[in-house]
Write a protein that holds these residues in place. Structure first.
Motif, PDB file in Angstrom:
ATOM      1  N   HIS A 180      43.055  75.406  57.604  1.00 23.50           N
ATOM      2  CA  HIS A 180      43.300  74.425  56.547  1.00 23.50           C
ATOM      3  C   HIS A 180      43.381  75.076  55.170  1.00 23.50           C
ATOM      4  O   HIS A 180      44.168  74.647  54.323  1.00 23.50           O
ATOM      5  CB  HIS A 180      42.202  73.361  56.554  1.00 23.50           C
ATOM      6  N   ALA A 208      47.190  63.401  50.941  1.00 23.53           N
ATOM      7  CA  ALA A 208      45.788  63.537  51.336  1.00 23.53           C
ATOM      8  C   ALA A 208      44.957  62.293  51.058  1.00 23.53           C
ATOM      9  O   ALA A 208      43.765  62.268  51.394  1.00 23.53           O
ATOM     10  CB  ALA A 208      45.156  64.730  50.613  1.00 23.53           C
ATOM     11  N   GLU A 220      44.428  66.694  59.886  1.00 22.91           N
ATOM     12  CA  GLU A 220      45.087  67.007  58.624  1.00 22.91           C
ATOM     13  C   GLU A 220      44.145  67.790  57.710  1.00 22.91           C
ATOM     14  O   GLU A 220      42.919  67.628  57.784  1.00 22.91           O
ATOM     15  CB  GLU A 220      45.549  65.718  57.952  1.00 22.91           C
ATOM     16  N   PRO A 221      44.682  68.654  56.862  1.00 21.56           N
ATOM     17  CA  PRO A 221      43.827  69.515  56.036  1.00 21.56           C
ATOM     18  C   PRO A 221      42.847  68.759  55.137  1.00 21.56           C
ATOM     19  O   PRO A 221      41.703  69.172  55.000  1.00 21.56           O
ATOM     20  CB  PRO A 221      44.840  70.317  55.213  1.00 21.56           C
ATOM     21  N   GLY A 222      43.287  67.675  54.520  1.00 19.13           N
ATOM     22  CA  GLY A 222      42.372  66.932  53.660  1.00 19.13           C
ATOM     23  C   GLY A 222      42.631  67.182  52.178  1.00 19.13           C
ATOM     24  O   GLY A 222      43.596  67.848  51.784  1.00 19.13           O
ATOM     25  N   HIS A 253      53.143  70.569  56.098  1.00 18.53           N
ATOM     26  CA  HIS A 253      51.815  69.972  56.181  1.00 18.53           C
ATOM     27  C   HIS A 253      51.500  69.518  57.600  1.00 18.53           C
ATOM     28  O   HIS A 253      50.372  69.702  58.093  1.00 18.53           O
ATOM     29  CB  HIS A 253      51.748  68.788  55.215  1.00 18.53           C
ATOM     30  N   GLY A 285      47.201  75.430  55.681  1.00 22.35           N
ATOM     31  CA  GLY A 285      47.234  74.094  55.088  1.00 22.35           C
ATOM     32  C   GLY A 285      47.562  74.114  53.616  1.00 22.35           C
ATOM     33  O   GLY A 285      48.127  73.144  53.083  1.00 22.35           O
ATOM     34  N   ALA A 318      50.729  72.543  59.835  1.00 20.35           N
ATOM     35  CA  ALA A 318      49.382  73.074  59.583  1.00 20.35           C
ATOM     36  C   ALA A 318      48.289  72.189  60.152  1.00 20.35           C
ATOM     37  O   ALA A 318      47.130  72.631  60.237  1.00 20.35           O
ATOM     38  CB  ALA A 318      49.167  73.235  58.078  1.00 20.35           C
ATOM     39  N   SER A 319      48.626  70.969  60.531  1.00 15.49           N
ATOM     40  CA  SER A 319      47.639  70.056  61.111  1.00 15.49           C
ATOM     41  C   SER A 319      47.620  70.079  62.623  1.00 15.49           C
ATOM     42  O   SER A 319      46.804  69.389  63.239  1.00 15.49           O
ATOM     43  CB  SER A 319      47.935  68.613  60.654  1.00 15.49           C
ATOM     44  N   ARG A 375      38.805  75.244  59.949  1.00 12.66           N
ATOM     45  CA  ARG A 375      38.720  75.146  58.492  1.00 12.66           C
ATOM     46  C   ARG A 375      39.474  76.297  57.828  1.00 12.66           C
ATOM     47  O   ARG A 375      40.055  76.139  56.761  1.00 12.66           O
ATOM     48  CB  ARG A 375      37.244  75.148  58.083  1.00 12.66           C
ATOM     49  N   PRO A 393      42.205  71.276  50.532  1.00 13.31           N
ATOM     50  CA  PRO A 393      43.413  72.096  50.623  1.00 13.31           C
ATOM     51  C   PRO A 393      44.595  71.530  49.838  1.00 13.31           C
ATOM     52  O   PRO A 393      45.401  72.287  49.284  1.00 13.31           O
ATOM     53  CB  PRO A 393      43.708  72.131  52.125  1.00 13.31           C
ATOM     54  N   LEU A 432      46.788  79.985  62.754  1.00 11.92           N
ATOM     55  CA  LEU A 432      47.203  78.697  63.306  1.00 11.92           C
ATOM     56  C   LEU A 432      47.622  78.839  64.771  1.00 11.92           C
ATOM     57  O   LEU A 432      47.420  77.929  65.580  1.00 11.92           O
ATOM     58  CB  LEU A 432      48.353  78.122  62.481  1.00 11.92           C
TER      59      LEU A 432
END
Length: 340
Positions: free
Chosen positions: A316, A260, A113-115, A303, A320, A306-307, A313, A118, A158
Motif C-alpha cells: 500500500h 479514498a 484498497e490502500p486507504g 489504484h 499504492g 495496487a489493491s 501494508r 497512501p 505486489l
C-alpha cells in the motif's frame, strides 16, 4: 553241609513256585527292596514351613528392598496444533497457502484498497511533480526519480517477490537510463521506447542465466519486464509539456484523495473522476478538465491494481502510492499534446 532231620525248617529255603512268583529263581539270592515299605506311602515333595529357620519379621522388614518408584506426574493434555502460518509469498519453491487463497477460503475479499494515508502520499507526490514541472526540468526530475523507485519496488512486492533486489535494481536502472536518454534527446518520447526495448532484452538474458525452475524463471521475467516498463513509462512526465504535467499531477492528487473517501465503490469512482476533472478545470479550464479526467481514469486503474490479491501494508505504501501516478503518465503525455 550239616544234615538236618526231614521236616526240619530251613530259613534259607525258598519254595521254587514262590521264588518264581517273586522273580527269583532257585540259586539266586533274593534282595530286599529298600523302598518297598514306601511304595504305598504318600511323600511330600514341597518345602515345609519351619519357624526356627525363618528370620524374624522385624529383621525382614529392616532388610533393604527395591526403592519405591517415583510418582509419575500427570501428563497435561496436548495443546491443539496451531494453524498454518501465512507469511509473505516467495519464489523459493516451497508450497504454502497464500494470503489471497486464505482470504478466499474464509469468504473474505482478496481486494483491499490502500486507504487514506497512501492516498495522501500520492497527492503529496503529485503536487511535488506539479511544482517541479512549473520550476523546470531538473526540479521535476527529483520527485520523478522517487516515483520510479517506488514503482519498481512496489510492483515486485505486489507480485509476492520479496526480497527481489536484482529485479528492483534492474527496473530502477531502466528508469534512470530512460530519464538520461530523455534529457540527452531533448525529451524525445523515442528515448522511452528505445530504453524499454533494450531493457526487455536485458531482462530476458538475465533470466536465461538463472538456475531456477522454468515456471519461476517465466514468472520472474514477467515481473521484471512489467516493473521496468512501468518505471520507464513514468518518464512520460519528463517528456510531456510542463503545463500538461501540472494539470495531470494535480488531477491525480485530487482523484486519489476522493477515491479514498469512505463511500461505496461505484460512488467513490464517480466522485474521484469528478474531483479530478474539477481540479483540471481549475488549473487550465475545459482543456484541463478533459486532461484531468483522462489522467484520473488511468490513475484509478493503477489504484485498482495496487489493491489486488490481498496486498500488505508495504504494498500500500509503495505500489499504492506510485501506481496511480505511474499509470497516468502516458495519458498526461498523449492528452497534453492533443489538447495543446
Amino acid at each position: 553241609m550239616t544234615n538236618q532231620p526231614y521236616g526240619a525248617y530251613d530259613p534259607s529255603y525258598q519254595d521254587p513256585q514262590q521264588a518264581a512268583a517273586q522273580g527269583v529263581w532257585p540259586g539266586q539270592q533274593a534282595y530286599e527292596d529298600p523302598y518297598a515299605d514306601q511304595q504305598y506311602t504318600q511323600q511330600w515333595q514341597g518345602q515345609t514351613w519351619e519357624t526356627q529357620m525363618q528370620p524374624p519379621v522385624a529383621a525382614a522388614a529392616a532388610a533393604p528392598g527395591p526403592a519405591p518408584a517415583a510418582p509419575v506426574a500427570p501428563v497435561p493434555p496436548a495443546a491443539p496444533e496451531a494453524g498454518p502460518e501465512y507469511g509473505p509469498a516467495t519464489l523459493a519453491g516451497n508450497s504454502r497457502v497464500t494470503d489471497a487463497q486464505r482470504a478466499r477460503a474464509e469468504g473474505r475479499s482478496p481486494i483491499i484498497e490502500p486507504g487514506m494515508q497512501p492516498a495522501a502520499l500520492t497527492a503529496l507526490l503529485g503536487l511535488l511533480l506539479a511544482g517541479g514541472a512549473a520550476l523546470g526540468t531538473y526540479a521535476l526530475l527529483v520527485p520523478l526519480v522517487v516515483l520510479q523507485g517506488l514503482t519498481a519496488a512496489g510492483w515486485f512486492r505486489l507480485n509476492g517477490m520479496w526480497p527481489a533486489r536484482q529485479g528492483i535494481a534492474l527496473g530502477f536502472l531502466g528508469a534512470l537510463a530512460a530519464d538520461a536518454a530523455l534529457l540527452v534527446s531533448d525529451r524525445s518520447p523515442a528515448a522511452i521506447l528505445g530504453t524499454l526495448g533494450v531493457w526487455v532484452l536485458l531482462s530476458l538474458v538475465l533470466q536465461l542465466r538463472s538456475h531456477a525452475d522454468p515456471d519461476e524463471r517465466m514468472y520472474g521475467l514477467m515481473a521484471t519486464v512489467v516493473a521496468a516498463a512501468l518505471a520507464i513509462a513514468a518518464g512520460g512526465y519528463l517528456a510531456a509539456d510542463a503545463s500538461a504535467v501540472t494539470v495531470g499531477a494535480v488531477a491525480v492528487a485530487a482523484g486519489a484523495v476522493a477515491r479514498a473517501l469512505p463511500l461505496p465503490t461505484p460512488v467513490s469512482v464517480v466522485v474521484a473522476l469528478l474531483a479530478a476533472a474539477g481540479a483540471g478545470f481549475a488549473v487550465d479550464g475545459s482543456a484541463g478538465a478533459a486532461l484531468g479526467a483522462g489522467a484520473a481514469v488511468c490513475a484509478l486503474i493503477g489504484h485498482r491494481v495496487a489493491s489486488y490479491d490481498y496486498p500488505s501494508r508495504f504494498v500500500h505504501f509503495t505500489a499504492g502510492v506510485a501506481l496511480p501516478l505511474a499509470a497516468a503518465a502516458p495519458a498526461v503525455y498523449v492528452l497534453g499534446r492533443l489538447v495543446a
